[in-house]
Design an enzyme around this catalytic site. Structure first.
Site, PDB file in Angstrom:
ATOM      1  NE  ARG A  77      50.407  46.300  56.407  1.00 56.00           N
ATOM      2  CZ  ARG A  77      51.270  47.052  55.740  1.00 56.00           C
ATOM      3  NH1 ARG A  77      52.504  46.626  55.592  1.00 56.00           N
ATOM      4  NH2 ARG A  77      50.924  48.209  55.238  1.00 56.00           N
ATOM      5  CG  HIS A 102      52.365  42.593  49.096  1.00 55.84           C
ATOM      6  ND1 HIS A 102      53.700  42.923  49.105  1.00 55.84           N
ATOM      7  CD2 HIS A 102      51.706  43.723  49.480  1.00 55.84           C
ATOM      8  CE1 HIS A 102      53.843  44.190  49.462  1.00 55.84           C
ATOM      9  NE2 HIS A 102      52.658  44.706  49.702  1.00 55.84           N
TER      10      HIS A 102
HETATM   11  P1  ADP Z   1      50.977  50.991  49.225  1.00 55.75           P
HETATM   12  O1  ADP Z   1      52.094  51.925  48.895  1.00 55.75           O
HETATM   13  O2  ADP Z   1      49.788  51.088  48.328  1.00 55.75           O
HETATM   14  O3  ADP Z   1      50.590  50.901  50.686  1.00 55.75           O
HETATM   15  P2  ADP Z   1      52.100  48.378  49.574  1.00 55.75           P
HETATM   16  O4  ADP Z   1      52.776  47.522  48.574  1.00 55.75           O
HETATM   17  O5  ADP Z   1      52.878  48.775  50.762  1.00 55.75           O
HETATM   18  O6  ADP Z   1      51.570  49.597  48.778  1.00 55.75           O
HETATM   19  O7  ADP Z   1      50.757  47.686  50.050  1.00 55.75           O
HETATM   20  C1  ADP Z   1      49.731  47.346  49.168  1.00 55.75           C
HETATM   21  C2  ADP Z   1      48.577  46.806  49.960  1.00 55.75           C
HETATM   22  O8  ADP Z   1      48.969  45.600  50.594  1.00 55.75           O
HETATM   23  C3  ADP Z   1      48.078  47.719  51.083  1.00 55.75           C
HETATM   24  O9  ADP Z   1      46.688  47.542  51.220  1.00 55.75           O
HETATM   25  C4  ADP Z   1      48.782  47.187  52.302  1.00 55.75           C
HETATM   26  O10 ADP Z   1      48.049  47.451  53.481  1.00 55.75           O
HETATM   27  C5  ADP Z   1      48.783  45.707  51.993  1.00 55.75           C
HETATM   28  N1  ADP Z   1      49.864  45.015  52.665  1.00 55.75           N
HETATM   29  C6  ADP Z   1      51.177  45.306  52.671  1.00 55.75           C
HETATM   30  N2  ADP Z   1      51.872  44.439  53.432  1.00 55.75           N
HETATM   31  C7  ADP Z   1      50.946  43.573  53.928  1.00 55.75           C
HETATM   32  C8  ADP Z   1      51.000  42.467  54.819  1.00 55.75           C
HETATM   33  N3  ADP Z   1      52.136  42.088  55.386  1.00 55.75           N
HETATM   34  N4  ADP Z   1      49.858  41.837  55.096  1.00 55.75           N
HETATM   35  C9  ADP Z   1      48.699  42.234  54.566  1.00 55.75           C
HETATM   36  N5  ADP Z   1      48.550  43.281  53.735  1.00 55.75           N
HETATM   37  C10 ADP Z   1      49.666  43.942  53.427  1.00 55.75           C
END
Ligand code: ADP
Length: 164
Positions: A92, A19
């Site tokens: 990802r 994130h």
């Molecule tokens: P959600 O429940 O909305 O998917 P997350 O916190 O899991 O919430 O993810 C928020 C955003 O961050 C999403 O767009 C997700 O694809 C992205 N994201 C999560 N982990 C990663 C990562 N390791 N690298 C890049 N983007 C990520």
């Protein structure tokens, strides 16, 4: 001139360096980036909304362009409230693609003019998710190179508490 504002929504339960990688990239592209944790009472989260917000505030305290916030309800309504039409999402491995495409098209249908911008993280974070991190710590492992020192400490505390 009006400011270019983007919103990066997510559960952030908890925030990972994946994130943070996306926030750093997005902050370079906009005048202001709002990182917004979803408040969804139907979804159980490990960290409370307050804890997730506190982690985000601490992590981005030295990023002047980044604002942290929480929201509930329709994302497009929140976007309007923030005077933005740009959503940031991280992409990802291919597994993210289908659901992200669905959400991007639905948000555009709900509010024409909404644009979703997908950013790709560094390769070392491409297979990282909050749920995987939780599994590792829950099983007694740790991954200090994939989360911030604060998240590492809080996860250890949380699962140690659960053991007692
Ligand atoms: P959600 O429940 O909305 O998917 P997350 O916190 O899991 O919430 O993810 C928020 C955003 O961050 C999403 O767009 C997700 O694809 C992205 N994201 C999560 N982990 C990663 C990562 N390791 N690298 C890049 N983007 C990520």
């Amino acid at each position: 001139m009006s400011q270019r504002i983007a919103v990066y929504p997510g559960s952030f339960d908890p925030l990972t360096l994946g994130h943070v990688d996306i926030v750093t990239r997005a902050a370079k592209l906009f005048d202001r980036l709002v990182v917004a944790a979803i408040h969804n009472p139907d979804k159980t989260s490990l960290f409370t909304l307050e804890d997730r917000l506190a982690i985000m505030s601490e992590t981005f305290a030295r990023e002047p362009k980044v604002e942290v916030d929480t929201f509930s309800g329709l994302l497009v309504d929140y976007l309007k409230k923030k005077q933005s039409f740009i959503l940031i999402r991280g992409l990802r491995a291919i597994s993210d693609f289908e659901i992200e495409l669905q959400m991007a098209l639905m948000n555009r249908r709900l509010s024409p003019g909404t644009e979703t911008l997908f950013l790709v993280p560094s390769v070392e974070y491409s297979f990282l998710s909050s749920s995987l991190i939780k599994q590792v710590y829950q099983s007694g492992g740790e991954a200090p190179t994939l989360v911030t020192p604060l998240v590492d400490r809080l996860l250890k505390e949380k699962y140690r508490q659960n053991e007692q």
